[in-house]
Scaffold this motif. Structure first.
Motif, PDB file in Angstrom:
ATOM      1  N   ARG A 193       1.695   6.626  -7.000  1.00 20.83           N
ATOM      2  CA  ARG A 193       0.676   7.582  -7.430  1.00 20.83           C
ATOM      3  C   ARG A 193       1.193   9.010  -7.345  1.00 20.83           C
ATOM      4  N   GLU A 194       2.032   9.284  -6.339  1.00 21.28           N
ATOM      5  CA  GLU A 194       2.573  10.621  -6.144  1.00 21.28           C
ATOM      6  C   GLU A 194       3.729  10.916  -7.100  1.00 21.28           C
ATOM      7  N   LYS A 240       0.826  -1.206   0.000  1.00 22.74           N
ATOM      8  CA  LYS A 240       0.000   0.000   0.000  1.00 22.74           C
ATOM      9  C   LYS A 240       0.862   1.258   0.000  1.00 22.74           C
ATOM     10  N   GLU A 241       1.947   1.245   0.776  1.00 21.91           N
ATOM     11  CA  GLU A 241       2.854   2.392   0.813  1.00 21.91           C
ATOM     12  C   GLU A 241       3.525   2.600  -0.547  1.00 21.91           C
ATOM     13  N   LYS A 292       1.052   4.087  -2.968  1.00 26.25           N
ATOM     14  CA  LYS A 292       0.823   5.501  -2.664  1.00 26.25           C
ATOM     15  C   LYS A 292       1.952   6.351  -3.234  1.00 26.25           C
TER      16      LYS A 292
END
Length: 86
Positions: free
Chosen positions: A33-34, A26-27, A30
């Protein structure tokens, strides 16, 4: 009467590791995506190289000395600019 079921403790531990890996995943997602895309960070430039230079670049890439031609060209240009303009 139902049979007794043996629970393998190592299997239980593996499941908890999956949860930890899930959090790590999940990290990573994330951060991805950034992260800006390649096209947002780079500009395409078309140029010509002398054949022996290109062959040396291929050797460096085959030997895993460089990750990409883009990386090599960027480093070489940064080095040249630092030497001549800074």
């Amino acid at each position: 009467m139902p049979k007794k079921v043996k629970v393998n403790k190592s299997e239980l531990k593996k499941k908890s590791k999956v949860k930890d890996n899930d959090d790590t995943l999940k990290e990573k997602l994330k951060k991805r995506r950034e992260k800006k895309s390649f096209d947002e960070v780079h500009t395409r430039v078309t140029t010509y190289l002398e054949k022996p230079v290109r062959e040396k670049m291929e050797l460096l890439k085959d030997k895993d000395v460089i990750d990409s031609y883009t990386q090599l060209v960027n480093l070489a240009i940064k080095h040249y600019i630092a030497k001549h303009l800074d």
